[in-house]
Design an enzyme around this catalytic site. Structure first.
Site, short mmCIF file in Angstrom:
data_model
loop_
_atom_site.label_atom_id
_atom_site.label_comp_id
_atom_site.label_asym_id
_atom_site.label_seq_id
_atom_site.Cartn_x
_atom_site.Cartn_y
_atom_site.Cartn_z
N LYS A 73 65.25 -8.23 19.48
CA LYS A 73 66.32 -8.58 20.42
C LYS A 73 67.69 -8.31 19.80
O LYS A 73 68.04 -8.91 18.79
CB LYS A 73 66.24 -10.08 20.75
N GLY A 126 72.27 -13.25 11.29
CA GLY A 126 73.34 -13.83 12.10
C GLY A 126 74.05 -14.90 11.31
O GLY A 126 74.05 -14.89 10.07
N SER A 127 74.64 -15.85 12.01
CA SER A 127 75.45 -16.86 11.33
C SER A 127 74.57 -17.93 10.68
O SER A 127 73.42 -18.14 11.07
CB SER A 127 76.39 -17.51 12.34
N GLY A 136 71.17 -19.70 11.93
CA GLY A 136 70.04 -19.59 11.01
C GLY A 136 69.35 -20.93 10.81
O GLY A 136 68.11 -21.01 10.75
N GLU A 165 69.07 -13.73 7.11
CA GLU A 165 70.23 -13.10 6.47
C GLU A 165 71.45 -13.65 7.17
O GLU A 165 71.68 -13.34 8.34
CB GLU A 165 70.15 -11.57 6.59
N CYS A 196 79.26 -9.05 6.92
CA CYS A 196 78.82 -10.25 6.19
C CYS A 196 79.24 -10.16 4.73
O CYS A 196 79.58 -11.16 4.12
CB CYS A 196 77.32 -10.43 6.32
N GLU A 230 84.34 -18.73 6.77
CA GLU A 230 84.11 -17.29 6.93
C GLU A 230 84.89 -16.83 8.16
O GLU A 230 84.56 -17.21 9.29
CB GLU A 230 82.62 -17.01 7.14
P1 NAD Z 1 74.99 -15.42 15.75
O1 NAD Z 1 74.25 -16.33 14.84
O2 NAD Z 1 75.88 -16.01 16.78
O3 NAD Z 1 73.96 -14.52 16.56
C1 NAD Z 1 73.00 -13.67 15.94
C2 NAD Z 1 71.85 -13.44 16.88
O4 NAD Z 1 71.17 -14.67 17.12
C3 NAD Z 1 72.23 -12.91 18.25
O5 NAD Z 1 71.26 -11.96 18.65
C4 NAD Z 1 72.16 -14.15 19.13
O6 NAD Z 1 71.90 -13.86 20.48
C5 NAD Z 1 71.00 -14.90 18.51
N1 NAD Z 1 71.00 -16.35 18.70
C6 NAD Z 1 72.05 -17.15 18.99
N2 NAD Z 1 71.65 -18.44 19.05
C7 NAD Z 1 70.33 -18.45 18.77
C8 NAD Z 1 69.35 -19.48 18.62
N3 NAD Z 1 69.65 -20.77 18.80
N4 NAD Z 1 68.10 -19.12 18.30
C9 NAD Z 1 67.77 -17.83 18.09
N5 NAD Z 1 68.65 -16.81 18.22
C10 NAD Z 1 69.91 -17.12 18.54
O7 NAD Z 1 75.74 -14.40 14.81
P2 NAD Z 1 76.74 -13.24 15.23
O8 NAD Z 1 78.02 -13.89 15.66
O9 NAD Z 1 76.04 -12.30 16.15
O10 NAD Z 1 76.94 -12.48 13.84
C11 NAD Z 1 77.92 -12.82 12.92
C12 NAD Z 1 77.33 -13.60 11.77
O11 NAD Z 1 76.23 -12.90 11.21
C13 NAD Z 1 78.30 -13.80 10.62
O12 NAD Z 1 78.19 -15.11 10.12
C14 NAD Z 1 77.82 -12.80 9.56
O13 NAD Z 1 78.18 -13.12 8.24
C15 NAD Z 1 76.35 -12.83 9.79
N6 NAD Z 1 75.74 -11.60 9.30
C16 NAD Z 1 74.92 -11.67 8.21
C17 NAD Z 1 74.36 -10.51 7.69
C18 NAD Z 1 73.46 -10.54 6.50
O14 NAD Z 1 72.73 -9.58 6.30
N7 NAD Z 1 73.46 -11.58 5.69
C19 NAD Z 1 74.62 -9.29 8.29
C20 NAD Z 1 75.46 -9.26 9.40
C21 NAD Z 1 76.00 -10.43 9.90
#
Ligand code: NAD
Length: 475
Positions: A173, A224-225, A229, A246, A280, A377
């Site tokens: 997704k 994601g965040s 996570g 991640e 990130c 962040e």
């Molecule tokens: P986010 O956590 O808002 O969303 C990431 C994904 O999770 C999206 O596809 C979203 O639809 C989904 N999601 C949202 N709520 C969910 C839930 N409750 N259960 C399951 N899935 C859910 O993050 P974002 O705003 O899309 O990305 C930015 C963040 O990602 C930043 O904190 C960044 O540092 C981090 N990031 C980390 C890495 C890494 O490899 N460590 C890489 C890129 C981004």
């Protein structure tokens, strides 16, 4: 049949293009206007995707690894062949200028090809007259893959490549903010992998939680965040799904007094601001020795004034908009807080008016360590510059964070820089460079930046479990 990259965004479920009763809007962040829509996957369609992946797993895991590797390699080649079309679409949905967007597609292609060369090991623990004990690695089952919006294609392929090489099947997704390129990648790969091996679905905020609580998945691979996570980990606990997370970072870079300022300023600038700082592993706290502080600050400010921020489709644009309104508001809130707290802000070039989510490059001049702009962040173009005098003190300050993703050290004395790197509590440290990540090198967040590993053999093995077979001899 030729693919239309400007329309007909469909999910891939059991090898077929599928739409849904309702759609989610996709916004061009350079204008703030809707320009396309993507399917909003129903629960029944999620069930169908998981069921097809489960059925496909039965045969895919038995396909010889060399054949699975060959298909993943072919997927990489197909991606590269469509890099220009995908890059144009990428700019419209993600905002990044076209040349850099194309680099992401080509990078994702290289990733698929490099991971397709990796084979999990077999260990012979004992081979004696009495018995033979051998450990191999076997796939897990159906993988739930969830990706963010900042590097939507690359970070998805970081999951697809090892999961499929290992013999798993997947439901992937993309973020609701950037579904389009990933859906088109699904269309491109539809004829490569057998039906059900790689399903790609899109939807609104409800879909992620529906996926992570779905009992059909063996593992969740999430990028994601950190806040999300934690929700993913809690959801996975219910039926003990494996997880790789991640997550976010608040990466520190430390600049020692011996650097050549003219040489490093540009590199440090783009290590912080590339992709409009939505990375990130971008530098998010810049610690500069007091003896060179003013010189580096002034050079960074001059670069900020010269760099064009604008629509990624326009000639000369170096930095695009913030990818979505939610993130734009978050970054603006951080800037407002810095202003209200009386901090000194240095603004870069003007940004376009209108509905786009543009924020000027903003450098914060030596704020207190406790300010929000240092502690949080930003994930946007706001960089705090902080003075230090003592190495032990700056290492403590760099490590005083719940995050531990990456960091950087800048110095002509590389031995000394390596010594400092070894004391940083992060999964990756760069010396006199930035933002390098490779398919053959493990990428692991320390502390609350992650849980598990992506990339390298370690990352491949996260999609497998060991199986030990004990064979008694002479029976
Ligand atoms: P986010 O956590 O808002 O969303 C990431 C994904 O999770 C999206 O596809 C979203 O639809 C989904 N999601 C949202 N709520 C969910 C839930 N409750 N259960 C399951 N899935 C859910 O993050 P974002 O705003 O899309 O990305 C930015 C963040 O990602 C930043 O904190 C960044 O540092 C981090 N990031 C980390 C890495 C890494 O490899 N460590 C890489 C890129 C981004």
């Amino acid at each position: 049949m030729a693919i239309d990259f400007n329309a007909n965004y469909t999910m891939t479920i059991n090898g077929k293009g599928v739409t849904s009763p309702s759609q989610i809007d996709v916004v061009n962040p350079a204008t703030g206007a809707n320009f396309a829509s993507a399917p909003d996957c129903t629960e029944a369609q999620l069930d169908e995707a998981v069921a097809s992946a489960k059925a496909a797993f039965r045969t895919w895991k038995k396909v010889p690894i060399a054949e699975r590797q060959a298909l993943v390699r072919k997927a990489g080649e197909v991606l590269a062949a469509h890099a220009d079309d995908l890059a144009r679409l990428f700019t419209r949905e993600q905002g990044r200028p076209v040349d850099a967007a194309k680099q992401e597609i080509l990078g994702a292609s290289q990733w698929l090809q490099a991971v397709s060369m990796m084979t999990p090991p077999t260990h012979v623990v004992e081979d004696s007259a009495a018995q033979r004990i051998e450990t191999t690695y076997v796939p897990l089952g159906v993988i739930c893959a969830i990706a963010p919006w900042n590097f939507p294609v690359t970070l998805s392929m970081w999951k697809v490549a090892p999961a499929l090489v290992a013999g798993n099947t997947m439901v992937l997704k993309p973020s609701p903010f950037t579904p389009l390129c990933t859906l088109k990648v699904g269309e491109l790969f539809r004829d490569i992998f057998p039906p059900g091996v790689l399903n790609i679905i899109s939807g609104g905020d409800q879909l992620g939680p529906q996926m992570t609580s779905h009992p059909g998945f063996a593992k969740i691979s999430f990028t994601g965040s950190t806040a999300t996570g934690k929700a993913v980990l809690a959801s996975a606990a219910k039926d003990l799904k494996r997880v790789t997370l991640e997550l976010g970072g608040n990466d520190a870079a430390i600049v020692l007094p011996d650097v050549d300022l003219d040489d490093v300023a540009q590199k440090i600038f783009f290590g912080a601001f590339f992709n409009t700082a939505q990375i990130c592993v971008a530098t998010k706290r810049l610690y500069v020795h007091e003896s060179i502080y003013d010189g580096l600050r002034d050079r960074l400010a001059a670069i900020a004034k010269a760099v064009k921020v604008g629509d990624g489709t326009e000639q000369g644009t170096v930095l695009g908009p913030i990818q979505n309104k939610r993130q734009y508001e978050r970054v603006m809130d951080l800037i407002d807080d810095a202003k209200k707290s009386g901090l000194t802000l240095i603004e870069g070039a003007n940004v376009p008016d209108g509905g786009g989510y543009f924020i000027p490059v903003t450098i914060v001049d030596n704020p207190p360590e406790s300010s929000r702009v240092v502690q949080e962040e930003a994930f946007g173009p706001v960089l705090p510059l902080l003075k230090f005098t003592d190495i032990d003190d700056v290492i403590d300050r760099a490590n005083d964070s719940d995050y531990g993703l990456a960091g950087a050290v800048w110095s002509k004395d590389t031995d000394k820089a390596v010594e400092i790197a070894r004391r940083l509590e992060t999964g990756t440290v760069w010396i006199n460079q930035n933002l390098q990540l490779r398919p053959d090198t493990p990428f692991a967040g320390h502390k609350q930046s992650g849980f598990g590993i992506e990339n390298g053999m370690e990352g491949l093995l996260e999609y497998m479990v060991p199986q030990a077979i004990y064979v008694a001899k002479g029976a």
